[in-house]
Design an enzyme around this catalytic site. Structure first.
Site, mmCIF file in Angstrom:
data_model
loop_
_atom_site.group_PDB
_atom_site.id
_atom_site.type_symbol
_atom_site.label_atom_id
_atom_site.label_comp_id
_atom_site.label_asym_id
_atom_site.label_seq_id
_atom_site.Cartn_x
_atom_site.Cartn_y
_atom_site.Cartn_z
ATOM 1 C CG ASP A 475 4.309 -5.394 -4.288
ATOM 2 O OD1 ASP A 475 4.588 -5.322 -5.490
ATOM 3 O OD2 ASP A 475 4.872 -6.172 -3.496
ATOM 4 C CG ASP A 541 11.688 -7.454 -4.248
ATOM 5 O OD1 ASP A 541 11.098 -6.602 -4.928
ATOM 6 O OD2 ASP A 541 11.110 -8.252 -3.499
HETATM 7 C C1 GLA Z 1 7.514 -7.622 -3.483
HETATM 8 C C2 GLA Z 1 8.082 -6.261 -3.115
HETATM 9 C C3 GLA Z 1 8.846 -6.380 -1.816
HETATM 10 C C4 GLA Z 1 7.901 -6.874 -0.719
HETATM 11 C C5 GLA Z 1 7.264 -8.191 -1.135
HETATM 12 C C6 GLA Z 1 6.148 -8.603 -0.198
HETATM 13 O O1 GLA Z 1 8.500 -8.558 -3.748
HETATM 14 O O2 GLA Z 1 8.902 -5.773 -4.135
HETATM 15 O O3 GLA Z 1 9.406 -5.127 -1.454
HETATM 16 O O4 GLA Z 1 6.931 -5.901 -0.485
HETATM 17 O O5 GLA Z 1 6.690 -8.102 -2.436
HETATM 18 O O6 GLA Z 1 5.561 -9.815 -0.539
#
Ligand code: GLA
Length: 725
Positions: A475, A541
């Site tokens: 990520d 997200d």
């Molecule tokens: C980002 C990702 C999420 C999750 C969070 C974890 O927002 O897009 O899917 O993994 O980080 O902190």
């Protein structure tokens, strides 16, 4: 000079007055949080001027946490001379949650803040529309709109522009909603003007479409008051309410539906529901669970296994490894007290893994930072005991918050106290044919503020290998710091950190599915496959609201189909069904049952990663049946790997279709309207060049005639498969 230009554009922006509306292009911004900042009199002259078409990360050096905007705007009295004296603040989308005041008066709130009961929840995709009591407005003088924002993850605050003040139409003053209460729902009609009209309620049976109750009553609601009427909601029923006031230009409508199960029960005899292929590299561990539903206990047998690969006949788990490349046709057989069933399968030992989209679980949408080994184990055990593993769900992925606070003196990453034994967890999963996923960031910290892999990529890949990790979600988050510090804005600069980790993953003596997470930036789909990534997030997200599902699924995915295929998939983010909450307090997904059918149908069509985001041990029957329809899942897992394309967008109806390896087509007809829409199925299929007398309704698993008219509920879907051409 730059500052002067921004000031000028802000001024011009706030003065852009169309007949009915006043555009606001920017305001003043300050990071932090202070209740005094909502007051009209507060002196914000030292705050930074920002525009609304860029997120706060793009404008100031600030990521997660609180930030406030204060907009100074002269509101002309010409805006008030509408049907009633009020205005509407339409602030557009705000990432993530907001609370808004005008001249010190609270006007609205969307999403919740970390200190709220139940904790933080995001409403990043929702359009903020707040009706303002006219007595709070300083007509023809300066007004202060204060917006308190909490942001988690990119982007922060206003980010799409389009904030404006409008003169609302009459229907904007009244809102009709159905709110859950014990045993049913209450229709809530609130209005900021006096309204006299007719409220009609209809109850229908979801499965038969028959009307069971219909009545109308006259209601009067004084200005700024509300009227509530309660209705019981039995299983498989739909309540529709409408409100009409002859002065309103439109009829207000709301609809709810209790969960209804379409998936027919699985037979007691064994039935194979898993993928038809599995890819493994020569010498890498084979970890595969035969996905048969049916009465347990079951005995398993496999014909055609290559040397080195063995079967546990009681658990139906393949293990071992195969040194020689090649396609190995296998016959799986499962036998129980009710009978015996065989299925053909191909084990492909070669360079490519992830031949079908990954199916499994991820901790984020339910547990977020409160994830623990115990919670992962509870979901893993339930994946087996509740039978989801019998439908091919096999990845158990830990998202953020497993990392210890510090590395060991020699730089080794460790798990924190919530994960006492990662190796044991991996062993447990593997012994049941499940796979183990982990999360990290190419930056020095993750989105949740935990340790990232920057400058420790090789060490981390080696540690994960020692734990038996089979999947990495990588990520971007903390890597922004490195990227921003460099001057390089090329695609190569976005690829660099991902390529680096991929090299170390490939050096491990096991297959690690590589899942990129950078929210679809820099057209990742164009280069993801070239760096040997197995999937990449295509969007921001997701959360459990229709707005979020709509933006993520219907806005961001069109046009991405050429980039998906066996071994490399577009990932529109994890599933938002069952109990979600991003914390230790969970709630049922706020998507309606129809929206959930739409969600799973679209993900099936998109050949998307199917990662369940709720605790499996708490799964209810509705959610189980949504996730375990073998025919719907078979489309997702189709070995051709052709992702669906959006074919038709017409009056709120969208048709998406994909071709399947057996010469058939899967077609989703989605109704994005707020009301039920009748569709003549044959006519819709003809629009995309398909014709047939009957097709298979995938959710109900039965043949249906195409010359009939079908009622598609609001935000619902008719999901069918044609026969061979
Ligand atoms: C980002 C990702 C999420 C999750 C969070 C974890 O927002 O897009 O899917 O993994 O980080 O902190």
């Amino acid at each position: 000079m730059k500052r002067l230009l921004i000031c000028l554009s802000l001024l011009l922006g706030t003065l852009t007055l169309a007949a009915q509306e006043l555009t606001m292009e920017g305001g003043r911004f300050q990071k932090g949080d202070n209740p005094a900042w909502s007051a009209a009199a507060f002196d914000d002259s030292a705050w930074r001027e920002v525009t609304f078409n860029q997120s706060w990360e793009e404008l100031v050096d600030y990521a997660n946490g609180y930030g406030w905007y204060r907009i100074h705007v002269v509101i002309p009295s010409s805006l008030k001379k509408g049907v009633v004296d009020a205005i509407m603040l339409d602030l557009g989308a705000i990432d993530d949650s907001d609370q808004t005041w005008i001249n010190g008066h609270p006007v609205g709130k969307d999403g919740t803040f970390p200190e709220d009961p139940g904790g933080y929840s995001s409403e990043w995709g929702r359009r903020r529309r707040y009706i303002v009591d006219p007595s709070w407005v300083r007509w023809d003088r300066e007004n202060i709109i204060a917006v308190r924002v909490y942001n988690y993850g990119d982007p922060g605050g206003f980010y799409r522009g389009a904030a404006h003040i409008t003169k609302p139409s009459l229907k904007d003053f009244a809102r009709l909603s159905l709110v859950a209460e014990e045993g049913g729902y209450k229709a809530v009609l609130n209005s900021s003007v006096k309204t006299v009209g007719s409220l009609e309620v209809t109850v229908t049976d979801v499965m038969t479409g028959a009307t069971e109750m219909s009545k109308a009553q006259k209601v009067t609601v004084p200005a700024w008051k509300e009227k509530q009427l309660s209705y019981a909601l039995a299983p498989q029923k739909r309540i529709s309410v409408t409100y009409s006031d002859p002065r309103f230009s439109e009829v207000l409508k709301a609809e709810v539906c209790s969960p209804y199960i379409l998936t027919p029960p699985a037979p007691a005899t064994p039935r194979y529901n898993g993928p038809l292929v599995f890819g493994v590299r020569p010498g890498s561990p084979v970890i595969f669970r035969l996905a048969f539903s049916g009465e347990k206990p079951m005995k398993y047998a496999v014909e055609g296994l290559p040397d080195g690969v063995v079967l546990d006949p009681d658990k139906g788990v393949l293990s071992g490894s195969c040194a020689v490349e090649g396609d190995y046709p296998l016959t799986f057989t499962a036998t129980n007290a009710k009978g015996s069933t065989s299925a053909q399968f191909t084990l492909k030992v070669g360079t490519q893994i992830g031949l079908t989209p990954p199916m499994g679980w991820n901790s984020w949408n339910c547990w977020a930072l409160s994830v623990s080994q115990e919670k992962v184990m509870a979901s893993a055990a339930a994946l087996i005991n509740r039978g989801l593993a019998d439908y091919g769900y096999c990845y158990m992925n830990i998202d953020d918050a497993w990392e210890a606070e510090y590395r060991t003196p020699d730089g080794r990453i460790e798990a924190n106290e919530k994960f006492p034994d990662m190796k044991a967890l991996g062993d447990y999963l593997h012994s049941n044919g499940l796979k183990f996923g982990i999360y990290s960031s190419p930056g020095d910290h993750t989105c949740g503020g935990y340790l990232g892999s920057l400058d420790h990529e090789q060490q981390d890949a080696e540690v994960w290998n020692s734990w038996g990790v089979d999947y990495l979600k990588y990520d971007w988050c903390g890597y922004s710091k490195v990227y921003d510090a460099g001057r390089d804005r090329s695609t190569a600069a976005c690829i660099r950190p991902y390529l680096k980790m991929q090299q170390y993953l490939r050096e491990q003596p096991r297959d690690i599915f590589y899942s990129l997470c950078q929210y679809g930036w820099d057209k990742v789909w164009e280069w993801g496959a070239y760096i040997d990534a197995n999937s990449w997030r295509t969007s921001h997200d997701i959360t459990d609201t229709w707005e979020s599902l709509y933006v993520t699924g219907f806005e961001r995915q069109p046009g991405l189909h050429p980039y998906a295929g066996p071994g490399h998939w577009n990932d529109p983010d994890m599933l938002i069904v069952g109990k979600v909450g991003w914390s230790s307090s969970l709630h049922d997904s706020r998507l309606t049952p129809d929206e959930q059918y739409t969600h799973i149908s679209l993900w099936s069509l998109l050949a998307a990663n199917m990662l369940i985001g709720c605790p499996i041990d708490l799964i209810d029957d509705f959610t189980f049946n949504l996730l375990c329809n073998n025919e719907v899942n078979a489309v997702n897992q189709d070995i051709l790997g052709h992702q669906a394309h959006q074919d038709v967008v017409e009056d709120g109806i969208q048709i998406w279709s994909r071709d399947l390896y057996d010469g058939t087509h899967a077609v989703g007809i989605f109704n994005l309207n707020l009301t039920t829409v009748p569709v003549q199925l044959g006519g819709e299929l003809a629009k995309i060049g398909l014709s047939a007398d009957t097709v298979r309704d995938l959710w109900r698993q039965k043949e249906i005639p195409t010359d009939a008219v079908y009622q598609i509920p609001p935000h619902g879907v008719l999901y069918v498969k044609t026969g061979k051409e």
